[in-house]
Write an enzyme that holds these catalytic residues in place. Structure first.
Site, mmCIF file in Angstrom:
data_model
loop_
_atom_site.group_PDB
_atom_site.id
_atom_site.type_symbol
_atom_site.label_atom_id
_atom_site.label_comp_id
_atom_site.label_asym_id
_atom_site.label_seq_id
_atom_site.Cartn_x
_atom_site.Cartn_y
_atom_site.Cartn_z
ATOM 1 C CE1 TYR A 4 -21.442 52.276 11.478
ATOM 2 C CE2 TYR A 4 -22.772 50.433 10.693
ATOM 3 C CZ TYR A 4 -22.359 51.260 11.718
ATOM 4 O OH TYR A 4 -22.857 51.067 12.986
ATOM 5 C CB CYS A 31 -19.701 41.830 21.637
ATOM 6 S SG CYS A 31 -21.483 42.109 21.527
ATOM 7 N N GLY A 41 -11.296 44.526 19.589
ATOM 8 C CA GLY A 41 -10.089 43.715 19.647
ATOM 9 C C GLY A 41 -9.191 44.020 20.829
ATOM 10 C CB SER A 96 -15.587 38.653 11.933
ATOM 11 O OG SER A 96 -14.719 37.976 11.033
ATOM 12 N N GLY A 97 -15.951 39.638 8.900
ATOM 13 C CA GLY A 97 -16.371 39.215 7.578
ATOM 14 C C GLY A 97 -15.894 37.821 7.234
#
Length: 302
Positions: free
Chosen positions: A55, A213, A217, A267-268
């Site tokens: 990553y 999931c 987007g 998300s961060g």
């Protein structure tokens, strides 16, 4: 608060939602901000974190480790998942000529040692084989797992994106059960609900981890016929259940599957994590769940 659940009969306890760190390098946070985000979601009960060696062009584990080193005691409050076996062409490894997979014992052991160093921890809670490797020798993988377990470097093992046959092959060589299969589940792509993957996990009482999931987007902005149909149906259901946004309906849709998937949040932003947590209180009826199925497929059930 998010509850802890047993991911498999002999596996660890994970939080019902998992915080994914695959985009950490894009969040533009300094180490203190990364630590603050980690502490915030842990305080909310999201204690399981998902990583992989690749990553962020092999940078995300390092960025996470830098934050964790600021307050090492947080390690005792979290469950760390990471993955290995994908070899990417990268400036980090200039000799590689093509992306490929490597499930050799040497690579698995080397990858874990690198992950431990980057994360600045002494143990990984769960190591996953990231992608099925056509050249995988299950006996060799088992040797690597046994060595890492004996050395205390990894506590549990699992897989990601494996078919039921691939899962069974590796399991046949192991003394301890694989504790999860991390697979893609979203309203645009839920093939694992039809190909036997989720059936097998339900049979084993083993919970899948669900990646992407929100379909990267695409559900929110995509303009294909399928994406528009699904988005419109999710909006209708959002009104019916009183959800704040369609992403909450999506998390509820994924969790409605009887294999009880653990959604990974990408998300961060802590507000998005809080929204995902609120989705735990949303229960969809069978009819609402199948309305999303029909919208995705473009036809009714057989």
């Amino acid at each position: 608060m998010v509850a802890k659940v047993e991911i498999s009969p002999q596996g660890p306890q994970f939080s019902e939602l998992v915080q994914g760190y695959w985009r950490l390098a894009d969040w533009q946070m300094n180490p203190a901000q990364r630590l603050n985000f980690l502490k915030q979601h842990v305080e909310l009960g999201v204690t399981t974190v998902d990583h992989a060696d690749i990553y962020g062009n092999y940078s995300c584990e390092t960025l996470f480790g830098e934050a964790l080193a600021l307050e090492p005691s947080i390690r005792d409050q979290i469950e760390i998942v990471t993955k290995c076996d994908i070899k990417l062409c990268s400036d980090q490894f200039p000799d590689r000529k093509i992306n490929h997979y490597d499930t050799s014992k040497a690579h698995i052991v080397e990858s874990v040692n690198l992950s431990l160093s980057r994360l600045q921890v002494e143990n990984i809670d769960v190591l996953l084989i990231h992608r099925p490797d056509i050249l995988m020798d299950a006996d060799e993988v088992a040797e690597a797992f046994a060595e890492l377990k004996q050395q205390g470097k990894v506590t549990h093992f699992g897989v990601s994106n494996f078919s039921p046959a691939q899962f069974d092959l590796l399991q046949s060589r192991l003394d301890a059960p694989l504790v999860t299969n991390q697979v893609e589940i979203n309203p645009l792509n839920f093939e694992v609900a039809h190909d036997g993957t989720l059936d097998q996990l339900q049979m084993k009482r083993t919970k899948p981890m669900a990646w992407s999931c929100l379909a990267g987007g695409a559900i929110f902005s995509g303009q294909s016929e399928q994406q528009v149909r699904v988005r419109n149906e999710l909006e209708l259901i959002r009104d019916e259940v009183g959800a704040a946004s369609i992403d909450q309906v999506i998390y509820a849709w994924v969790r409605r599957l009887p294999s009880k998937p653990l959604p990974i949040i990408g998300s961060g932003k802590i507000e998005r994590v809080q929204a995902a947590i609120e989705a735990l209180d949303i229960e969809l009826s069978r009819e609402q769940w199948f309305r999303v199925w029909v919208a995705s497929k473009g036809h009714g059930v057989p």
